[in-house]
Every structure is written in C-alpha cells, then in structure tokens.
Motif scaffolding. Structure first.
Motif, short mmCIF file in Angstrom:
data_model
loop_
_atom_site.label_atom_id
_atom_site.label_comp_id
_atom_site.label_asym_id
_atom_site.label_seq_id
_atom_site.Cartn_x
_atom_site.Cartn_y
_atom_site.Cartn_z
N THR A 219 0.84 -1.20 0.00
CA THR A 219 0.00 0.00 0.00
C THR A 219 0.87 1.25 0.00
OG1 THR A 219 -0.16 -0.02 2.42
CG2 THR A 219 -1.88 -1.17 1.19
N ASN A 220 0.25 2.36 -0.34
CA ASN A 220 0.96 3.63 -0.49
C ASN A 220 1.36 4.17 0.88
OD1 ASN A 220 1.97 6.05 -1.36
ND2 ASN A 220 0.21 6.57 -2.63
N SER A 221 2.62 4.55 1.03
CA SER A 221 3.08 5.12 2.29
C SER A 221 2.62 6.56 2.46
CB SER A 221 4.60 5.04 2.39
OG SER A 221 5.20 5.70 1.30
N ILE A 222 2.07 7.16 1.40
CA ILE A 222 1.48 8.49 1.49
C ILE A 222 -0.03 8.32 1.56
CG2 ILE A 222 1.33 10.78 0.43
CD1 ILE A 222 3.81 10.10 -1.19
N THR A 223 -0.67 8.96 2.54
CA THR A 223 -2.09 8.72 2.76
C THR A 223 -2.81 10.03 3.06
OG1 THR A 223 -3.68 7.33 3.95
CG2 THR A 223 -1.82 8.21 5.22
N ASN B 91 4.69 19.37 -0.76
CA ASN B 91 4.26 19.56 -2.15
C ASN B 91 3.50 18.31 -2.58
OD1 ASN B 91 3.93 20.57 -4.71
ND2 ASN B 91 5.96 19.95 -5.41
N SER B 92 2.31 18.11 -1.99
CA SER B 92 1.56 16.88 -2.23
C SER B 92 1.02 16.85 -3.65
CB SER B 92 0.40 16.76 -1.24
OG SER B 92 -0.44 17.88 -1.33
N LEU B 93 0.97 15.64 -4.21
CA LEU B 93 0.48 15.47 -5.58
C LEU B 93 -1.02 15.72 -5.67
CD1 LEU B 93 2.47 12.28 -6.59
CD2 LEU B 93 2.95 14.62 -7.24
N THR B 94 -1.77 15.29 -4.63
CA THR B 94 -3.21 15.50 -4.59
C THR B 94 -3.60 15.90 -3.18
OG1 THR B 94 -3.76 13.22 -3.99
CG2 THR B 94 -3.55 13.70 -6.34
N VAL B 95 -4.83 16.41 -3.05
CA VAL B 95 -5.33 16.79 -1.72
C VAL B 95 -5.47 15.55 -0.84
CG1 VAL B 95 -7.28 17.83 -0.51
CG2 VAL B 95 -6.54 18.77 -2.69
N GLU B 96 -5.81 14.41 -1.45
CA GLU B 96 -6.04 13.19 -0.68
C GLU B 96 -4.75 12.54 -0.17
OE1 GLU B 96 -7.34 13.74 -3.69
OE2 GLU B 96 -9.39 14.22 -3.08
N LEU B 97 -3.62 12.84 -0.79
CA LEU B 97 -2.35 12.24 -0.39
C LEU B 97 -1.45 13.35 0.14
CD1 LEU B 97 -1.83 9.85 -3.43
CD2 LEU B 97 -2.74 9.26 -1.19
N ASP B 98 -1.60 13.64 1.45
CA ASP B 98 -0.91 14.82 1.98
C ASP B 98 -0.05 14.54 3.20
OD1 ASP B 98 -3.11 14.24 3.52
OD2 ASP B 98 -3.67 16.32 3.88
N VAL B 99 -0.03 13.28 3.72
CA VAL B 99 0.82 12.97 4.86
C VAL B 99 1.47 11.61 4.66
CG1 VAL B 99 -0.52 14.35 6.52
CG2 VAL B 99 -1.08 11.93 6.17
N MET B 100 2.64 11.42 5.30
CA MET B 100 3.26 10.10 5.37
C MET B 100 2.56 9.33 6.49
SD MET B 100 5.56 10.34 3.02
CE MET B 100 6.69 8.96 3.29
N THR C 138 -4.09 2.43 5.53
CA THR C 138 -3.86 2.06 4.13
C THR C 138 -4.30 0.62 3.86
OG1 THR C 138 -1.56 1.53 4.71
CG2 THR C 138 -2.00 3.71 3.78
N GLY C 139 -4.18 -0.25 4.88
CA GLY C 139 -4.67 -1.61 4.73
C GLY C 139 -6.19 -1.66 4.65
N LEU C 140 -6.87 -0.82 5.46
CA LEU C 140 -8.33 -0.78 5.40
C LEU C 140 -8.82 -0.26 4.05
CD1 LEU C 140 -9.23 0.52 8.97
CD2 LEU C 140 -9.41 -1.82 8.09
N GLU C 141 -8.06 0.64 3.42
CA GLU C 141 -8.40 1.08 2.07
C GLU C 141 -8.40 -0.10 1.11
OE1 GLU C 141 -6.92 5.69 1.59
OE2 GLU C 141 -5.46 4.10 1.26
#
Length: 809
Positions: A530-534, A552-561, A568-571
C-alpha cells in the motif's frame, strides 16, 4: 529506442546484413531486444502481377459481374470473374492469381483459390487499391499505365517500402545512441577496431548552400536565463509551402513508428531521429517584434499548449517568448497552440538549442508532457551539434517545402562549453576490465569514438571527451567504452573464480523476512503493498501533531506520510469488499513515519489483516468467520517461527482497536493486536469485522538471537502432563494465571495450556473455573513423581497466594 536498418545504412560505409548488424549492436552494448520486418504495404505485394484485360463479357447469371480473360504473361490467359464497374478491354491491371495472399485494408488476409461464382469458374482476382493495401479507394479496379508489360511483378512497379526495425534496449546514460547517426558512430568504431584501421567513417549528409530569399526576415535572439539555456540557434525561412511529405520521408518515419503530419513537422522529426537534436518550427507571424527571448515567466502564468490545454506555468519553467513577452513554447518540452506551423504558414523561424537537462525533466514531469524532445534534452544532447542539425533541417525545408533562407544562422552561445578531460592508465584499464589491451588498441577505439588524445605517456593517456558523450567523466567510463567497442562478448571468463567467504550478519534480515512471508503465504495470506502516502482525514488532531506532512503533495487526498499501517490496509480491504471479494487474509511489510524532537523517524512493521470467513463452506463443514483467536494463533506461530517462546500478554488501550492486546518480549512491546473498532471501520464503509495485528519489525529483529540455530534435538525422555482446576474471580484472565506460573521459574515446566473454562452458580457468585494443563520435561533423565509434585506444590501455593485461587480436588 527504435532504429531503422535502411536508415542506419545510409550513414555506414559498408552495409552488413540485418542479422550481422544485430550481432554487432549487441556486442557493443546496444542490446537488440527485437528485430522485426517492416512493410509499408502488408505483404509487399508478393505474388501480384501486372495483367492486361483481353476480353470483358457480361456474366450470364449476374447483372453486376463480368467474365474476363486476362493476360498475365503466361501462355494461357486467366479466366476471372470481376465485379468492378470500370473493367474494360485493353486495361493494364493488378492481378492476384491462385495461391496469392492479399491483405485488404482493415480486413483479414485472403488467399486466392479457384472458385465458382454464379456457375462460372474464376482463377484469381483483379484488384482495387484497398484490396491490396495501396490506398483507400474501392470505387473500382486499379487501371495502370498502358506501357506496363503483362507478367511484371507488381512489387517492381510500385516498389513498396520494406525495412528491418531494431528495438534497442538503451540504458539511460546512452543518449549518444538515441539517433541513427549516433548508432552509426558506434558501428564504425567497432569496424575500425575489428580491422585495426580508421577507414570506417560515418557518412554524414552533405549540407548544401541555402537559396536566399529576396526580402530578408531577421529575427533576433536574446537569452535571459543562460543557466537553463547555454546555447540557442535559429534561422528564418520564407516562402514555404506546407504540404504532405514525399514518400521517402514518410517511409523513414513510419518505419520507426512516427506518424507523418506535414513536410515541416516531418523534417524536424526526421532530423531529431537522425542526429538526436530536437528542433522546433515557429510560424514567423507569431514571433511578434521579430525577436525571440528565452526566459522565465511569472508564477501561474497561463499558457495554451498544442493539445489545446491551458496550463499554469511554474516560475522555473523556461519559455520561448516573442518580442511582446508572450510565451510561444515551453522550452524543450511542448509547443504553443498559437505559434505552431499550420497549413497557412508561409514563413517560419526554425529553432535548435541546448537546454539544461534538470530543468527540462522537472518541467516535463510537472506538466505530464513526456515528449520525444523532452526525453532527449533531459538526458543531455550534444551542444556542439546544435548548428549542424539546424543547417540540415533548413536545407531539407528549402528542398522539400520550397523555402528560402531569409536570414543567416543566429547562434547565441555566450559561454562556450569546454570539453571534459579524463585521465587514466593502462594498468587501471587492465585492472578494471580484466583484459590486457594494448595502448594502440585503446587509442584506436577512443579516437574512433571521437575522443581527442591530449597527452600520452608509457603508463597512460589524457583525453578530451566529445560533447556527444556527456555521461563520461571518470576513468571507469573510458574503460567501459574500450570494453564495449572491443565487444562485450570478448571479455574473458576465467576457468575458476577465487572468492573469500564473508561472514554474514546475524540475524539475516532478508532471510527472516522471507521465512515469515513463506509461512503466511502457505497459510492462505496474500501480500499487499500500500501507499506510504495517505490522507490526513483518517487521523485525529493528536496523531497529526507527530505526523510527517507533505510540503508539495500530488493531490489533496495524499498529503501525509502514514503514521499507522492500519488505514492504508483498510483502504485495500474496502476496495476488495466493494468488488465482492469478502474473505481476506492480508499481510504487508511497510514503514510508518513520525516527527521526532530532532528530525524524522521511520519504523518498520509487519501487519496482518483478517476479515470474512476463515474457511470456505463445504458439504462436510460449515464456514465460520475469522475471529480474534485465529489472529492470535497466526501471531503466536509467526513468533514461534522466529524462536520466541516466553511471551508476555498485556491488555492495551491502543487507539482504533477493541479488544486490544500487547505482546511483550523481554519487557518490550513487539506486537499489538485486536479488533478494529466500528467507528474506524465506518470511515472506510466496512460492515464486517476486521482483525488487525502490527509487529514492530525493528524490535523483532533486534531481539532475535544472534544465530540461526532455532532447532533442538527431539527429547529422548518422555514429557509428563499434570492438570489443575482453578476456581477464580471472573475478572481474572488466563494471562494472569500463565504469568503466575512462569514466575515459579522451574526449568522443568515446558508448556502451559488452558483447555476448559467452566462457569456455574454452583462455583459461587462471580466465579469461574479454569482447567489448565502443565507439561514437564527433563532433557537429561526421566522425571520422577517426587520432582513433579515439588513443582506442582509451588504452583498451587503461588495460585492461592497471588490469585486467591481455590484448587478443585
């Protein structure tokens, strides 16, 4: 990288066969991944011949068919039934005799057979152009020049282009081989080395003098950002006619998978793949003020690119602007919608430049524009080749588009680049390559590649690196060039290899990880990544205080480590449940990230997720859902796989888990496990129970014994089991019983197991009974009753004093 055999051979002084050339390219490090035949016309008109229609009579059984006889150069004419409305006596046509395979446009291949059409035999077919791949028309058969001789192969008349295409697996540092001329240089160097000569030279195209326009069109060039653009050249050409390219140019481009557009654009693409230098043609009408300015525009300036998308520019994006300060092109990446060449263009400004690789790559990725030009600029083009490529393209435009030079070449090169110098010794070359190359061979190879020998001694030499090889800066790079051109398959393989055994560290981290992964996979788990950015919305403000945030997050939804592996597993679980994949056993190795007092921290984890049924329903067994005890069993077995046996269980108040437990080894928490709370599951729209365990993998590895000896001899003496029934208060958990038993610290006590729980009013208010078995073993001798009774007495006394237990007799 795609290379055309015919195109490449235009620059070679000799012409090896495609197979020989494939071998040469692979030997010199340009690995040929595939060699495929290219045909401009599918089948290349094989078997088709020119015929002459001798007779054409009405078919007796069909109004729209005619019976023809056709002379194809044989003694007997062919009898062919034809449905074309334009067939007539005396025509020269294309005939597909019996046995010939034709390839219709958009259709399946068709092999000619003798057939009966409405009762009349037909021995072939008179072809329309779309039926043999020569065009799109199906209005009627092709009527050819009357001077053609019947029986002539159609391939000799139409000469459809054929080629062999090499797909070369280039490493990122080999920008010098990203063109046909670049590959030809390597091939010539190989041939020179093979014959110990310098006679094989690349046959570069001759640059003819340009015709001059009557009226000049001078356009000035200014470079404001010389770091991002060290060199910029251009020329004005007037009177061009934008039209389709000639066949030879179309064939060259189509062979390597480039779609022809018009003669101006096709020429810039042709020169790009010929020399490796990207070019760009501007409509001169868009160059306001007759000036080109290379500079950066303000942050968030809007610019419409050729794909008609409006993009916000970054302040670091280098732009090609006109005299009015308007952007015309994202430098080295993509052109603008309003400055490109169109069908009405008559005057152009042709650009050839060198742009900073780092800047081009950043801009290209920022805007998602992965163009051919960007892919070359970001690897570094040959700065000395800028003007030659411009001259080559200008000459072709004047020749093929009727243009005339309306200015001289403007070449702005404020700080000429100096060649990189590299020094090496022959001893070093021998040491690194394992081959004892003679000095003459080394010099011959380097000179053939364009290196200039600056100085030489008996021990080594110093060379100037050609601008076409910007990746070469170290002595090891020179060794690679020598080995490559001499032939990588010439590297001697020793008859034996001498190595010194090295002591590996214990524990072997990769071995431990593989062991655990194999156990879990063997028990029905699937590994996930899973993605380490969540998304920060998953976490409480208290957690976010110590969470690493993306600047400098790529999207609003992926803004923290991620501070936790759970979310991320529940996703992933939610994604599967939404697709009716409901029985899931997952495991994952991953990292969490934290803000520390000084800097940042990373923690390695192994996590397990269980949800849904643990076994499928069968006629023999009913299915049952996974529960906490299934999770507990897997966790304990993982720890046992790693040699852990003395485990301490402690209730936990871990966030988002209820119930929650911690497992300690040597008073350090190594595992936290439990059931995910309903509130947490609701965040992910999960409506079934999920069980979760997280191993602190760093602590697990740190506490492992420093050897791989997890194995013990099977005991030669029998184990003895004794049972006790303990009446305890209801709030006393088995973990307390186990802890009290371990506190006795007897070397004979091997295992403690709870095998029954009984609750009844007969035991007393708020009481329950645990039936516990104790296993004893002495590896040196057979145990006696007296020894076992001694330990059991200690256990009973401990239970009575610490837990106020009543022993049921």
């Amino acid at each position: 990288m795609t290379i055309s055999y015919n195109w490449l051979c235009e620059y070679l002084p000799v012409k090896p066969t495609p197979e020989e050339l494939s071998t040469i390219l692979t030997r010199i490090g340009l690995e040929v991944e595939s060699l495929e035949k290219f045909e401009a016309v599918k089948g290349s008109l094989a078997g088709l011949v020119i015929g002459e229609v001798l007779t054409a009579e009405q078919h007796p059984n069909a109004d729209k068919l005619k019976l023809t006889t056709v002379n194809t150069g044989n003694s007997e004419p062919l009898r062919i039934v034809c449905g074309a409305p334009n067939v007539a006596v005396g025509q020269k046509v294309v005939v597909a005799p019996i046995g010939t395979t034709i390839y219709p446009l958009g259709g399946e291949p068709l092999t000619m057979k003798k057939a009966k059409i409405r009762g009349e035999e037909s021995h072939g077919m008179i072809c329309a152009e779309d039926e043999i791949g020569l065009g799109n028309s199906h209005a009627g058969i092709m009527v050819l020049d009357a001077s053609l001789i019947p029986g002539t192969p159609a391939s000799e008349v139409f000469r459809p282009a054929q080629d062999w295409i090499f797909e070369i697996g280039l490493t990122p540092n080999r920008m010098d081989a990203m063109s046909h001329v670049g590959v030809a240089k390597d091939v010539c160097a190989f041939l020179n080395n093979l014959e110990h000569t310098h006679k094989y030279l690349v046959q570069l195209p001759e640059i003819k003098a340009l015709p001059q326009a009557d009226a000049p069109l001078p356009i000035s060039v200014t470079i404001d950002n010389t770091d991002a653009c060290p060199r910029y050249s251009g020329i004005s050409i007037t009177g061009v006619t934008v039209a389709p390219s000639p066949e030879w140019l179309k064939n060259h481009l189509q062979a390597i998978g480039v779609r022809p557009i018009n003669n101006i654009v096709d020429i810039t693409n042709f020169v790009l793949h010929e020399t490796g230098q990207p070019l760009h043609a501007f409509d001169a009408a868009a160059v306001k003020g007759n000036a080109v300015v290379v500079k950066n525009l303000p942050q968030d300036t809007l610019f419409v690119t050729l794909d008609e998308k409006e993009r916000k520019l970054d302040a670091t994006d280098l732009m090609i602007c006109n005299g009015a300060g308007e952007g015309m092109c994202i430098a080295g990446v993509f052109g603008g919608l309003h400055s490109g060449v169109s069908d009405t263009t008559r005057d152009i400004f042709l650009e050839s430049a060198f742009f900073s690789p780092g800047g081009i790559r950043t801009t290209s990725f920022r805007h998602g524009l992965r163009t051919d030009a960007a892919s070359r600029f970001e690897k570094g083009v040959d700065i000395s080749n800028v003007v030659f490529a411009l001259q080559r393209a200008a000459a072709l435009i004047c020749e093929l588009a009727g243009g005339k030079a309306a200015s001289g070449i403007v070449d702005v090169y404020p700080m000429p680049k100096q060649k990189t110098q590299v020094e090496t010794t022959y001893a070093y070359i021998h040491k690194l390559s394992g081959s004892n190359y003679s000095p003459d061979k080394v010099k011959n190879i380097l000179r053939s590649l364009g290196f200039e020998v600056l100085s030489e001694t008996a021990e080594g030499l110093r060379v100037a690196v050609p601008f076409s090889k910007p990746d070469i800066s170290l002595p090891a790079d020179l060794v690679e060039e020598v080995m490559r051109i001499d032939g990588l398959d010439n590297i001697e393989i020793p008859s034996h290899v001498t190595i010194s055994p090295a002591l590996s560290s214990h524990p072997d981290e990769e071995g431990v990880r593989e062991k655990v992964a194999n156990y879990l996979a063997g028990n029905g788990f699937n590994e996930i990544f899973t993605n380490s950015i969540t998304n920060s919305k998953y976490f409480t403000p208290e957690v976010l205080e110590h969470t690493v945030k993306m600047m400098n997050s790529l999207t609003v939804e992926l803004d923290v480590m991620r501070p936790s592996m759970l979310e991320t597993g529940l996703e992933s679980i939610s994604h599967n449940l939404n697709r009716k994949n409901e029985d899931l056993f997952f495991f994952e190795f991953g990292k969490t990230y934290q803000v520390l007092e000084k800097g940042y921290g990373e923690t390695n984890h192994l996590v397990l997720y269980l949800t849904g049924k643990k076994t499928p329903e069968t006629w023999m067994h009913k299915s049952s859902p996974a529960d906490f005890y299934d999770l507990k069993g897997f966790v304990i077995n993982v720890l046992r796989q790693l040699g852990y046996s003395q485990l301490q269980w402690v209730e936990s108040n871990a966030a988002d888990l209820q119930p929650a437990w911690e497992i300690k080894v040597k008073n350090q928490v190594v595992v936290t496990l439990g059931g995910v709370t309903a509130q947490k599951l609701k965040q992910f729209d999960i409506r079934q129970a999920v069980w979760f365990a997280t191993f602190n993998w760093d602590k697990i590895l740190g506490l492992l014994q420093k050897s791989d000896n997890f194995y013990k001899e099977i005991p030669r003496f029998p184990a003895v089991r004794r049972d006790l029934a303990l009446v305890l208060d209801k709030q006393v958990r088995f973990a307390a019983v186990e802890a009290a038993a371990r506190a006795v610290k007897s070397s004979l006590l091997q295992d403690i197991n709870l095998f029954d729980v009984f609750e009844s009013e007969k035991l007393g208010a708020n009481k329950k009974s645990y039936a516990v078995s104790f296993t004893f073993l002495d590896t040196q001798k057979t145990l006696t009753d007296k020894e076992i009774d001694g330990v059991m007495d200690k256990l009973v006394k401990t239970f009575e004093t610490q837990l106020q237990a009543e022993i049921r007799r």
